[in-house]
Design an enzyme around this catalytic site. Sequence first.
Site, PDB file in Angstrom:
ATOM      1  CG  HIS A 198      -2.728  -0.563   4.004  1.00  0.00           C
ATOM      2  ND1 HIS A 198      -4.538  -0.793   3.816  1.00  0.00           N
ATOM      3  CD2 HIS A 198      -2.602   0.688   4.019  1.00  0.00           C
ATOM      4  CE1 HIS A 198      -4.210   0.931   3.197  1.00  0.00           C
ATOM      5  NE2 HIS A 198      -3.930   0.988   3.763  1.00  0.00           N
ATOM      6  NE  ARG A 298       6.365   6.868   4.096  1.00  0.00           N
ATOM      7  CZ  ARG A 298       6.612   6.413   4.915  1.00  0.00           C
ATOM      8  NH1 ARG A 298       6.554   6.472   6.353  1.00  0.00           N
ATOM      9  NH2 ARG A 298       7.787   5.822   4.977  1.00  0.00           N
ATOM     10  CB  CYS A 494      13.504   9.106   3.976  1.00  0.00           C
ATOM     11  SG  CYS A 494      13.523  10.504   2.557  1.00  0.00           S
TER      12      CYS A 494
END
Length: 571
Positions: A198, A298, A494
């Site tokens: 994160h 995503r 990607c």
Amino acid sequence: MTGAPVGAPAGALHGVGVGRGAAVGPVALVRAAPAVDPGAPLLVDGVEAAPARVRETVERAFDEVAAGLREQAAAATGTVRDVLAATAQMADDTALRGQVLTRIDSGEPPVAAVDGVVETFAGMFEQAGGYLAERVTDLRSVRDRVVARTLRLPEPGVPYLERPSVVVARDLAPADTAALDLTKVVAIVTELGGPTGHTAIIAGQLGLPCVVRVTGATGLEDGTVVAVDAAAGTVLPDPGEDVRAALERRRATEAMLADDTAPGATADGRAVGLLANIGTAADAERLVASAEGVGLFRTEVLFLDRATAPSVEEQAETYAAVLRAADGRKVVVRTLDAGADKPLAFATLPDEENPALGVRGYRLVRAHPELLDTQLAALGRARAATGASPWVMAPMVATPDEARDFATRARAAGVDTVGVMVEVPAAALRAADVLAEVDFVSLGTNDLAQYAMATDRLRGELADLLDMWQPAVLDLVAATARAGRATRKPVGVCGESAGDPLMALVLVGLGVTSLSMAPGALPAVRYALRRHTLLTCEEVADAALAARTAPEARAAALALVDPEVRTTLAL
């Protein structure tokens, strides 16, 4: 346009850089969790509180922490908002709270009860690995905040910043990162975490230089001036004027490169699509002009931390928002990539001994076909509502039969351009057969390396095995690109390797037709490609493939790069 490479000066601390940014500033150490005796009772006016009072105080502390996190989430945007909301849900989790209160009711001191339950959950998360393991920091942040509020102590976290500073911590929870005054933060450094955690994700979104896994970082004294170089993965205390000047030249150079928003291409005009990776509709709305579109959306962000799957209407609204924000530019949507490190409460199968090799990604269709069918229906609705046609691909496809089944489902839902991710070595080795069933493929080099090298990509101590320059992984990329050329179909990348300017030359030389990356990486990649012909890229790729080890592959490629490019980008 020049900028001297900074390299790794003597005395530098080393870690894993996120992006290519650099900054110089004084250290601001994040407050540690309060040091308290787990067995200490809760005192009210100097007297040990009754069990009912203890229960009430702890429950209120959980409520206050959750409310504070939700308030921060409401004020944030994009990925920051999403991870803060997810952390608030952890503070609201009924199982977590219930076990804490049960322990308190049995007479256990409040700090010991909170700590014991959180550590039990943390152990479960760490054992699961992947996404859950990355969330252990958030879980312990909730614990520390609850303990502080229970005992009426100052909450841990980032101190008030009086001047632009480098925030240094053992690790940062999303709540800490979101609380930063961005006008006074020039970089983030942590001892723990990883490039997919994160802190790294949020730092990337905020455009902050970030280096994680820096051993000894919290040993730096508050106020010490450091030079943070994400490209080199270094933190240098007390940098000299030469280092400061080199970093400043590089910042100026890369700012100048960002002014170029022309389509990606080699020096002799071979087009290379330069696209951005996103996770939310808000990310699409901030899509930079230098991106030719979205190479990876995503969609699992829509599904994570929910008790039930989002409806077809909710999904269609989000997909339509992304398509409108792209304003005619290409959008590649990855269908739900859940399981393993991204478990879903409503889909993940129980008792999987090895989730990374289990029912994840496209394989969820075996147990929950309605998830994929609903998502494809929503994408069909978004296409009809906007008039824009997304490219849609499935993750974790291993065989041509799986590719055919996905293509059939997608086309029946109204999707015109259908592809799959190549993340499994089997798909790379049989890429021609896979491409016979679909319109394009996109290489997910993070997972491809993980499976090729039999190495968990979140284990920092095994990072050398997951080096993007591992020749075995490059062989799989080359095999996929050859199949693309033979079938005259697009092959994109990607994964993280797409954002490295030197690796971008190799990928294009192998035959990759598009590269998708964090938006901040686009200018350097565009510049590197424009200074080399396709023939030179092919020579660079051949040199890397001929190497025996990852360091040798990178060195061989670098030796063939234009010297001015090496200097400008500090390669």
